[in-house]
Every structure is written in C-alpha cells, then in structure tokens.
Design an enzyme around this catalytic site. Structure first.
Site, mmCIF file in Angstrom:
data_model
loop_
_atom_site.group_PDB
_atom_site.id
_atom_site.type_symbol
_atom_site.label_atom_id
_atom_site.label_comp_id
_atom_site.label_asym_id
_atom_site.label_seq_id
_atom_site.Cartn_x
_atom_site.Cartn_y
_atom_site.Cartn_z
ATOM 1 N N ASP A 1 0.597 -1.139 0.157
ATOM 2 C CA ASP A 1 -0.001 -0.025 0.048
ATOM 3 C C ASP A 1 1.010 1.392 -0.024
ATOM 4 O O ASP A 1 0.780 2.033 0.747
ATOM 5 C CB ASP A 1 -1.127 -0.075 1.132
ATOM 6 C CG ASP A 1 -1.915 -1.074 1.217
ATOM 7 O OD1 ASP A 1 -1.222 -2.370 1.401
ATOM 8 O OD2 ASP A 1 -2.944 -1.273 1.091
ATOM 9 N N ASP B 1 -1.502 -2.485 -3.839
ATOM 10 C CA ASP B 1 -1.791 -1.396 -4.015
ATOM 11 C C ASP B 1 -0.443 -0.565 -4.400
ATOM 12 O O ASP B 1 0.065 0.127 -3.134
ATOM 13 C CB ASP B 1 -2.404 -1.105 -2.575
ATOM 14 C CG ASP B 1 -4.104 -1.238 -2.675
ATOM 15 O OD1 ASP B 1 -4.577 -1.729 -3.620
ATOM 16 O OD2 ASP B 1 -4.487 -1.050 -1.579
ATOM 17 N N TYR C 1 -2.007 4.229 -6.304
ATOM 18 C CA TYR C 1 -3.077 4.752 -5.956
ATOM 19 C C TYR C 1 -3.383 5.794 -7.094
ATOM 20 O O TYR C 1 -3.825 6.845 -6.754
ATOM 21 C CB TYR C 1 -2.953 5.346 -4.650
ATOM 22 C CG TYR C 1 -3.103 4.571 -3.480
ATOM 23 C CD1 TYR C 1 -2.052 3.693 -3.181
ATOM 24 C CD2 TYR C 1 -4.213 4.339 -2.625
ATOM 25 C CE1 TYR C 1 -2.074 2.592 -2.204
ATOM 26 C CE2 TYR C 1 -4.320 3.507 -1.653
ATOM 27 C CZ TYR C 1 -3.343 2.695 -1.498
ATOM 28 O OH TYR C 1 -3.453 1.580 -0.325
ATOM 29 N N ASN D 1 -6.526 -3.874 -4.496
ATOM 30 C CA ASN D 1 -7.973 -3.276 -5.036
ATOM 31 C C ASN D 1 -7.793 -2.045 -5.950
ATOM 32 O O ASN D 1 -8.626 -1.743 -6.878
ATOM 33 C CB ASN D 1 -9.173 -3.112 -3.817
ATOM 34 C CG ASN D 1 -8.420 -2.195 -2.717
ATOM 35 O OD1 ASN D 1 -7.412 -2.456 -2.480
ATOM 36 N ND2 ASN D 1 -8.967 -1.137 -2.430
ATOM 37 N N HIS E 1 -11.444 -3.066 6.797
ATOM 38 C CA HIS E 1 -11.726 -4.165 6.006
ATOM 39 C C HIS E 1 -11.874 -5.414 6.908
ATOM 40 O O HIS E 1 -11.451 -6.331 6.305
ATOM 41 C CB HIS E 1 -10.311 -4.244 5.435
ATOM 42 C CG HIS E 1 -10.051 -2.839 4.391
ATOM 43 N ND1 HIS E 1 -10.817 -2.243 3.353
ATOM 44 C CD2 HIS E 1 -8.830 -2.066 4.387
ATOM 45 C CE1 HIS E 1 -10.446 -1.178 2.934
ATOM 46 N NE2 HIS E 1 -9.245 -1.065 3.413
ATOM 47 N N HIS F 1 -3.507 -3.957 2.240
ATOM 48 C CA HIS F 1 -4.964 -3.354 2.550
ATOM 49 C C HIS F 1 -5.117 -2.503 3.544
ATOM 50 O O HIS F 1 -5.593 -1.617 3.573
ATOM 51 C CB HIS F 1 -5.937 -4.568 2.374
ATOM 52 C CG HIS F 1 -7.288 -4.474 1.753
ATOM 53 N ND1 HIS F 1 -7.207 -3.158 0.748
ATOM 54 C CD2 HIS F 1 -8.454 -4.733 2.046
ATOM 55 C CE1 HIS F 1 -8.548 -3.040 0.704
ATOM 56 N NE2 HIS F 1 -9.452 -4.129 1.219
ATOM 57 N N HIS G 1 -4.108 -0.304 6.394
ATOM 58 C CA HIS G 1 -3.085 0.741 6.471
ATOM 59 C C HIS G 1 -2.425 0.837 7.951
ATOM 60 O O HIS G 1 -2.709 1.592 8.620
ATOM 61 C CB HIS G 1 -3.487 2.056 5.899
ATOM 62 C CG HIS G 1 -3.898 1.975 4.664
ATOM 63 N ND1 HIS G 1 -4.625 2.952 4.076
ATOM 64 C CD2 HIS G 1 -3.681 1.050 3.675
ATOM 65 C CE1 HIS G 1 -4.771 2.513 2.884
ATOM 66 N NE2 HIS G 1 -4.301 1.586 2.787
HETATM 67 FE FE LIG Z 1 -6.258 -2.050 -0.591
#
Ligand SMILES: [Fe+2]
Ligand SMILES: *[C@@H]1O[C@H](CO)[C@@H](O)[C@H](O)[C@H]1NC(C)=O
Ligand SMILES: *[C@@H]1O[C@H](CO)[C@@H](O)[C@H](O)[C@H]1NC(C)=O
Ligand SMILES: *[C@@H]1O[C@H](CO)[C@@H](O)[C@H](O)[C@H]1NC(C)=O
Length: 440
Positions: free
Chosen positions: A158, A185, A188, A218, A316, A343, A345
């Site tokens: 991420d 991720d 972004y 995602n 999540h 996912h 953070h």
């Molecule tokens: Fe994510």
C-alpha cells in the site's frame, strides 16, 4: 504523458480535500508514546521531463524471471528501441537484448511506449550496469539475487506516493536487501492514469536497482462500467510479472510463483481481486504449484495476498474471509511458513494460525499495509486484542525478512518513527519443513 501544472494542481486539491474529509476522528487510545502522524498529501512535484522529445527512458523497474534472468521494464514518451545493453563493468556493455513494446489507452489517456526486455543469463549476486533504449546519457545498475542462502527480502504494501511513501522508500533504500515483495496497492492512481507515471518515477531509484515482485490490490482494478470494462489495464501493462516462467506457469499476471536462493525459498503471489474460489483457474493453479514444491529443497514457503486473512483492525474487517475459506487449507497442507498481506493501513503480526485459531503448523500471518499512501492510517482496533494477534500498531513502515539458513528466518518491522526507521517488532520464524511435529 505530460500533465500540465494546472491539471496537477486541481487534482492535488481534489485528492487532498477528499482525504481530509474522509479522515476518521483521531483516536485517543494511544498504546505507545509514539504519536502517529497524519496522512501526507500526494506528491505533486514529480515533473515529466519532455525536453528530449520523449525518447528518454523513465520509470525503469526490474523483476526476476526464473533463476538467472531479469525483466527490465521502462517507458519512453516517443518511439525508442526496446533494447537493453548491459555488462558487469560500468560503461561497458558487451551484451544486449531486445524485447517488445506495448501501449494502452484509458478513457482519454494514452500511455507512453512501455518497453519490456528479458536479459540474461546473469550471474547471481552480481552488480550489472545497463542502459535502456540505447540512451547514452544514463547508466543504471542492479544487483542480481544470490543463488543460495542467506537471502534478504523487503516487504512493503500500500505504498502510494506521498511524503510518507518517500520516507518508507528512503528507509528501504538504506537496507541491504536482495528483492522487494509488494502485497498490492502500488500507485493509488485511482483511474487518473498520469499518477501511474509519477509513481513509476518515484520508485525508479529502488525499483531499477533490485527486483520488485508485486501482486495486485484493489487499487489496481481500475474498472469503470461500460467505459473501461477490462480490469487491471494499467497494472498488467506496466507491471508484468514472470507468470509464464518457472516450474508452474500460471497463465495470468494476477497470480504466479517463483523460487529464489537456488530453490531454498518458494514465493507465491496470490490474486485477491481475481477469482480464487474452488474450481477457479487460480485455485487449480495453486494446488498444482504447491504439489510441485519439494520441501526437502524449499526450506521456506511464503505467500502474499492483498486483503488479510487474519485482521483485528476495524478497517476491512472480514474482507479476506472468503479467500481464506477457499485457499487456507491448501496452504496449511503444504506447511506454508508465512503469509504477508496489505490493504489495512497498519501493521499486525499474528502467531501461527489456521482455521481462525492458533496452530503450531499454520502460517505466521503479517499485515504490512503501512507503506504510506494518502488514505492515512487505520487506527481503530477491535477490543480486546485476540490472543492470536501478537503485535499490532497503526504506524507507517516496512518489513524485512532475512532467511538466514534452512531453519531460521528473522522478521523485523521498521516503523517510520518521525521519519527515522526504528525496529519496532521482530521475531524469528522457523521453517515448518524442519519441524517433525508438522511432517508426520
Ligand atoms: Fe487495498
Ligand atoms: C541499439 O544498441 C544495440 C546494441 O548495442 C544495437 O544492436 C542496435 O542497432 C541499436 N539500435 C538503435 C536503434 O540504435
Ligand atoms: C554476495 O556477495 C557478497 C559480496 O561479494 C558476499 O559478501 C556475500 O556472501 C554473497 N552472498 C551470497 C549468498 O553468496
Ligand atoms: C541457523 O540460524 C540460526 C539463527 O542464527 C542459528 O541459531 C542456527 O544455529 C543456524 N543453523 C545452522 C544449521 O547453522
């Protein structure tokens, strides 16, 4: 590829505004004296240098292909040869290889030329000097991974492209390591394609020097109903991974596996955002891949996913449960040693677990989604902390896994403590292959 200053500014304001508005209220329940930082805005100073008519290679990154080859990926704004010249002495390039060039369009955006060249065979644990597209103005270099243990991974998820990302990347750059693993991720970009280019420039100093092995999150999906119906367009074109190499080719860039250190470590990259149910192509491939792993040789087997299968953070919560239900039994049967996720953070390390409970023959699960993206930290945890959750903290940072020998690997979590890297958690992980109780 160029983004005007105005578009950049407008986008920056939108993003900054959106992330401030969506911030949760600050948590008062501080469990350590370290005051967690606020999110940092997306960097907006990464300019496209177009003075050369777009021929200059940029966004260079490399990924390992099999045991002795490397894929070099880079982008030019204009036409340029898909050629890499390389050698083991600076300024001398006795070898060269040519590959292919791809582009993609996304709504009104047209990518630059994305070049992809596989070079080798290469010697292990050796520094190579190279240049892309016959560009005589810039020499890059990378070090190939060693062909035996010890082997040092960095794991960071991420990432995004904020001031905290910069901080994380600086700390990673200060480590001596062989390969970076990214559990999803990346940029972004969130549909705004020029952000993939700024991300490519931001990570280039590290990603052109060590192989970056990634799987999707995602934020890589980028599907827009009717307009952009095909998911992973940018990700698959820009971050092609060695899914067609190695002992068990997967046929999809969204999941694959590879060996390092002469086969002493087997790494499985799973896809949390493509079908994983029993009977799916990914599920059948995973079964095949694990059946081919010889634990007499592969001292450690690790897997990466995006949405964590174990998570005591409120963010999540439960999102990885279906995938866990579909695949955990396969990993447990193969005595997979560790599973790294992103996912969420924040950082969280679990004990060995299986079926939702502690299990001496289960994998150590780690959430390492704290690379530093603009969405900020996930600070709310479920109360009380579950017994199987060994350590949890919402701070930015990265992890390192040093596989020392066939029985021992040292995992450390390096927190970005006010921009300084601090080892905030560490544990030894011992190979399940060398545990008689798990191999009856
Ligand atoms: Fe994510
Ligand atoms: C690029 O360099 C390679 C190797 O040095 C050479 O064979 C090729 O002709 C060059 N291509 C161009 C377009 O200059
Ligand atoms: C890699 O090379 C370095 C420096 O030459 C050496 O110290 C190290 O032991 C080597 N690592 C492996 C695993 O061979
Ligand atoms: C493997 O490394 C661990 C940790 O450093 C050490 O305790 C152990 O003795 C090593 N095993 C062998 C066979 O060298």
């Amino acid at each position: 590829m160029a983004m005007t200053a105005n578009t950049a500014l407008v986008f920056f304001l939108l993003v900054a505004g959106a992330s401030i508005l969506s911030l949760p209220p600050p948590s008062l329940a501080v469990t350590s004296p370290y005051v967690r930082p606020k999110p940092r805005a997306t960097l907006s100073l990464l300019k496209d240098d177009d003075d050369d008519g777009g021929r200059k290679p940029e966004q260079v990154h490399i990924s390992a292909v099999g045991s002795d080859k490397m894929r070099v990926t880079w982008i030019t704004g204009g036409d340029a040869p898909a050629t890499v010249e390389y050698g083991t002495t600076s300024g001398q390039y006795p070898f060269s290889a040519t590959g292919s060039t791809n582009t993609y369009s996304y709504v009104l955006y047209h990518s630059g030329n994305i070049h992809d060249v596989v070079i080798g065979p290469l010697q292990p644990n050796t520094t190579y000097f190279y240049r892309c597209s016959n560009d005589t103005s810039r020499e890059l270099s990378f070090r190939t991974p060693p062909a035996s243990l010890p082997f040092k991974f960095v794991v960071a998820g991420d990432l995004g492209q904020t001031g905290w990302t910069e901080s994380t990347l600086r700390h990673i750059g200060g480590a001596d390591y062989d390969m970076l693993l990214l559990p999803g991720d990346l940029s972004y970009a969130d549909l705004y394609q020029p952000r993939w280019d700024t991300y490519g420039r931001l990570v280039e100093p590290l990603a052109s020097a060590r192989p970056w092995m990634v799987t999707q999150g995602n934020h890589e999906v980028e599907k827009i109903p009717l307009v952009e119906p095909h998911p992973f367009k940018a990700y698959n074109t820009r971050w092609r991974m060695p899914f067609d190499a190695g002992a068990s080719p997967s046929g999809s860039n969204l999941y694959y596996s590879f060996d390092v250190a002469g086969g002493a470590v087997h790494v499985i990259m799973l896809g949390s955002y493509t079908d994983y149910a029993a009977g799916s192509a990914q599920h059948r491939w995973l079964r095949r891949d694990l059946a081919g792993v010889d634990r007499a040789k592969a001292a450690f087997v690790v897997a990466l996913v995006h949405a964590p299968w174990y998570n005591s953070n409120e963010a999540h919560q439960g999102e990885g449960d279906d995938m866990r239900a579909a695949m955990e039994e396969l990993l447990h049967g193969a005595r997979v040693d560790a599973v790294f996720a992103g996912h969420v953070h924040a950082y969280e390390r679990f004990a060995r677990v299986y079926g939702g409970k502690e299990d001496p023959c289960g994998a150590v699960h780690v959430t390492i989604g704290d690379g530093g993206n603009r969405e900020g930290l996930a600070e709310k945890y479920g109360d009380p902390q579950p017994a199987e959750s060994a350590f949890r903290e919402a701070s930015f940072g990265h992890g390192r896994l040093e596989v020392v020998n066939a029985t021992h690997a040292l995992w450390t979590w390096h927190r970005n403590d006010d921009d300084e890297a601090v080892v905030a958690d560490q544990t030894w992980i011992t190979s399940l292959a060398s545990n008689p109780a798990c191999n009856k």
